[in-house]
Design a protein around this motif. Structure first.
Motif, PDB file in Angstrom:
ATOM      1  N   ASP A   1       1.188  -1.022  -0.303  1.00 32.32           N
ATOM      2  CA  ASP A   1       0.118   0.170  -0.144  1.00 32.32           C
ATOM      3  C   ASP A   1       1.069   1.245   0.068  1.00 32.32           C
ATOM      4  N   ARG A   2       0.197   2.478  -0.165  1.00 36.27           N
ATOM      5  CA  ARG A   2       0.522   3.464   0.134  1.00 36.27           C
ATOM      6  C   ARG A   2       0.585   4.851   1.653  1.00 36.27           C
ATOM      7  N   VAL A   3       1.147   5.012   1.416  1.00 36.57           N
ATOM      8  CA  VAL A   3       1.616   5.941   3.376  1.00 36.57           C
ATOM      9  C   VAL A   3       1.307   7.114   3.031  1.00 36.57           C
ATOM     10  N   THR A   4       0.954   8.324   3.532  1.00 37.58           N
ATOM     11  CA  THR A   4       1.312   9.293   4.006  1.00 37.58           C
ATOM     12  C   THR A   4       1.243   9.072   5.704  1.00 37.58           C
ATOM     13  N   ALA A   5       2.269   9.240   5.663  1.00 40.57           N
ATOM     14  CA  ALA A   5       2.429   9.173   7.282  1.00 40.57           C
ATOM     15  C   ALA A   5       3.187  10.768   7.738  1.00 40.57           C
ATOM     16  N   THR A   6       2.374  11.278   9.139  1.00 43.04           N
ATOM     17  CA  THR A   6       2.651  12.416   9.523  1.00 43.04           C
ATOM     18  C   THR A   6       3.567  13.022  10.350  1.00 43.04           C
TER      19      THR A   6
END
Length: 283
Positions: free
Chosen positions: A34-39
């Motif tokens: 999967d793809r992740v946008t992580a903060t």
């Protein structure tokens, strides 16, 4: 429960991904393709994962105590494409007696644990509704169901998150949006380093507050039984279930503590049945 047949590559949005459960969830999602946008709060915190997974990982710097930053980061993420799974994970705890807490400590605690997840959840509801569904994972804790001395502001945030999530889950279920509260117990995530202590006063040194405070000040986490990698795997699996639970109690300590608390509350409620009925207008 059989897994739901979601699209092959899903996009996650995970807050507080630099360590602990947030990092484990990020790694698990990336390993799954999967793809992740992580903060994170430090831009370099996930450099090793960026080298391994390339453009499948996007990193955003975010301070959840700054509402304008939350709005900007969420907006930029949504403009880059649909998000399938949101994980509100970031958090910390103010430790000490309520009387010792400053107004700033209380405000920041509620901003991070409750207001920011509310804003993030709200921001993703419309796009998820329009795309036909989505998953929102709220990382609560055993402290979202059970209260102990020293954690009053933390409990206020987590109990508030639980009530908010239960209400919203009923509002959006018809749109294919599922919300789940994850309630881990004592987990080896380094959470002890994310504790903000009040300035101790003599009045609370030897009552119910003092011993808990000193235990937390000296605990290294080695006695914690929760494995964050296993918790991340369970949470990941739950996002594939067509009818996930509203609450997910993870850890024997969570199960035992929540069971005892609910039993005590139910017993107290039953004892008030006649009293509850006594305040109605007479027929």
């Amino acid at each position: 429960m059989p897994p739901v047949q979601d699209k092959a590559v899903r996009h996650w949005f995970v807050t507080g991904a630099s360590g602990g459960l947030g990092r484990h969830l990020t790694e698990h999602a990336l390993r799954s393709g999967d793809r992740v946008t992580a903060t994170v709060r430090r831009p370099s915190a996930l450099d090793d994962l960026r080298r391994t997974y390339g453009d499948r990982l996007s990193v955003e710097v975010l301070d959840l105590a700054r509402p304008d930053d939350v709005e900007e980061v969420v907006g930029r993420t949504l403009r880059a494409g649909p998000v399938d799974i949101v994980v509100n994970n970031a958090g910390y705890a103010v430790v000490g007696a309520a009387e010792e807490m400053t107004a700033e400590q209380i405000r920041d605690q509620i901003e991070v644990l409750l207001l920011a997840p509310m804003m993030i959840t709200r921001a993703f509801l419309k796009p998820m509704r329009e795309q036909g569904g989505g998953r929102i994972i709220q990382i609560s804790s055993v402290g979202g169901q059970v209260g102990i001395p020293t954690h009053s502001a933390y409990h206020a945030g987590k109990w508030g998150l639980e009530g908010f999530t239960e209400s919203v889950s009923r509002e959006v279920r018809d749109f294919g949006i599922h919300l789940t509260l994850v309630e881990p117990g004592a987990t080896r995530t380094g959470f002890a380093s994310a504790l903000d202590y009040t300035t101790e006063t003599a009045a609370y040194r030897d009552n119910a507050v003092g011993p808990i405070r000193r235990h937390l000040e000296t605990a290294d986490g080695s006695a914690f039984t929760g494995d964050p990698a296993r918790i991340a795997a369970v949470v990941h699996d739950t996002t594939r279930h067509p009818d996930p639970p509203l609450r997910l109690a993870l850890g024997s300590d969570t199960y035992d503590a929540v069971h005892a608390a609910l039993t005590e509350r139910l017993t107290a409620l039953v004892s008030q049945k006649d009293l509850a009925a006594s305040v109605a207008f007479s027929p």
